[in-house]
Write an enzyme that holds these catalytic residues in place. Structure first.
Site, short mmCIF file in Angstrom:
data_model
loop_
_atom_site.label_atom_id
_atom_site.label_comp_id
_atom_site.label_asym_id
_atom_site.label_seq_id
_atom_site.Cartn_x
_atom_site.Cartn_y
_atom_site.Cartn_z
CG ASP A 94 -2.01 0.91 1.27
OD1 ASP A 94 -2.37 1.41 0.20
OD2 ASP A 94 -2.57 1.16 2.37
CG HIS A 95 -0.33 4.88 0.14
ND1 HIS A 95 -0.69 5.89 -0.71
CD2 HIS A 95 -1.46 4.52 0.79
CE1 HIS A 95 -1.98 6.13 -0.59
NE2 HIS A 95 -2.49 5.31 0.30
CD GLU A 146 -3.45 8.21 -4.52
OE1 GLU A 146 -3.16 7.17 -3.90
OE2 GLU A 146 -3.78 9.27 -3.95
CG HIS A 234 -6.14 4.46 -1.62
ND1 HIS A 234 -4.96 4.16 -0.99
CD2 HIS A 234 -6.09 3.85 -2.82
CE1 HIS A 234 -4.24 3.41 -1.79
NE2 HIS A 234 -4.90 3.20 -2.92
CB ILE A 278 -11.61 -1.32 4.84
CG1 ILE A 278 -12.72 -0.86 3.89
CG2 ILE A 278 -12.10 -1.27 6.30
CD1 ILE A 278 -13.86 -1.83 3.74
#
Ligand SMILES: [Zn+2]
Length: 333
Positions: A94-95, A146, A234, A278
């Site tokens: 994630d990220h 993104e 997100h 989530i």
């Protein structure tokens, strides 16, 4: 170099294709400890839902990257033990904030990575995303990118202001980078404090804060420009008020915590949105349950005594999201 295929994991390609066509979304649950992972796997196995185990850079630092890889491998074996014959489990970064972080995850057994270069100028975002895609695709690892900026705080990612994704940029970006999925900004936000009270209205009956609606017009515009392309949301915790109340009732202090209403997420899941992230909801469920247990049982000091009810609460929450919000149950029989 460890391939995720040796660990029994899958990438997101087929999963997303089916989710877009089927009008549901895959849950991406963040984890950084054993109880969270157990709860996620129990919930996914019980509902036969494909699932994305999501690890942020902060979680990687917290839990240790080597341990995380074996935990994911263990998750596949555990899922089978629970009777899920063909588990569809993704290990996703994630990220990711640099090529090096993404490369190291690909090399360490992740089946999917996100490169988040959304804070860079447009052309630099494209160049970095493309570089990650070229590396990851050699190993059949899928890449999420993104476009647009989300507000809020998530581990080391934070932004004071959000900028909606520009639909006209989405098609150019997806074509030029070759990314497999695109995280967009349509008004979701990271963390448990997604909106200030000033941004919200008040429900006259309950007195609760009601957040501004998501920009579905932007989402539909992007869908029109990129038909069938997997879109990611997100910052999509709904911050259940029962858990906020549970935290506050037993010694916590979380004033005005507010999230994305589940009806809006349900609507998004029916569109090209095929991955919904989530994280905060699991943190709130866990913390609420631990606070309650310890307040009611002040003599307990065995972590199993308070982590067991916390795990149960998280599992209940995950199943609710899978069945009632994302609609992914039964999609990985
Ligand atoms: Zn995020």
């Amino acid at each position: 170099m460890v391939s995720y295929k040796e660990l029994g994991l899958v990438n997101t390609r087929e999963m997303f294709k089916k989710a877009v066509a089927g009008g549901y979304a895959i849950p991406a649950f963040n984890f950084n400890n054993m109880e969270q992972l157990q709860a996620i796997i129990m919930a996914a196995a019980e509902t036969k839902s494909p699932v994305i185990l999501q690890v942020s850079k902060g979680a990687r630092n917290y839990a240790n990257q080597t341990l995380l890889r074996y935990m994911a491998e263990g998750a596949v074996a555990y899922a089978k033990e629970l009777g899920w014959e063909n588990p569809q489990i993704v290990l996703h970064l994630d990220h990711g904030d640099s090529f090096e972080t993404c490369k190291s995850c690909v090399d360490f057994g992740f089946s999917s990575v996100m490169i988040d270069a959304s804070s860079l100028p447009y052309e630099e975002n494209i160049a970095l995303t493309k570089k990650v895609v070229e590396y990851a695709h050699q190993f059949d690892v899928t890449v999420e990118a993104e476009l647009g900026v989300l507000a809020g705080v998530e581990d080391e990612v934070s932004a004071a202001e959000s900028h909606y994704t520009k639909p006209e940029e989405a098609i150019d970006f997806a074509t030029r980078t070759g990314c497999d999925a695109l995280a967009i900004s349509i008004g979701t936000s990271h963390g448990a404090y997604k909106f200030t009270p000033e941004q919200c209205t008040k429900d006259p009956k309950t007195g609760r804060l009601v957040p501004p609606p998501l920009a579905f017009d932007v989402l539909h515009e992007i869908e029109k420009k990129l038909p069938g392309f997997p879109i990611v949301l997100h910052g999509s915790s709904s911050v259940p008020q029962e858990y906020v109340d549970m935290c506050n009732q037993y010694g916590g202090n979380l004033p005005n915590a507010v999230g994305i209403p589940e009806e809006q997420l349900r609507e998004a899941a029916k569109s090209a949105v095929c991955k919904i992230n989530i994280d905060s909801d699991s943190r709130l469920a866990m913390t609420g349950a631990i606070r309650k247990h310890l307040a009611e049982n002040p003599s307990h000091f065995d972590p199993r005594q308070y982590l067991k009810p916390a795990r149960e609460e998280m599992k209940k929450m995950y199943i609710h999201k899978i069945v009632n919000v994302l609609g992914s149950d039964g999609k990985a029989e």
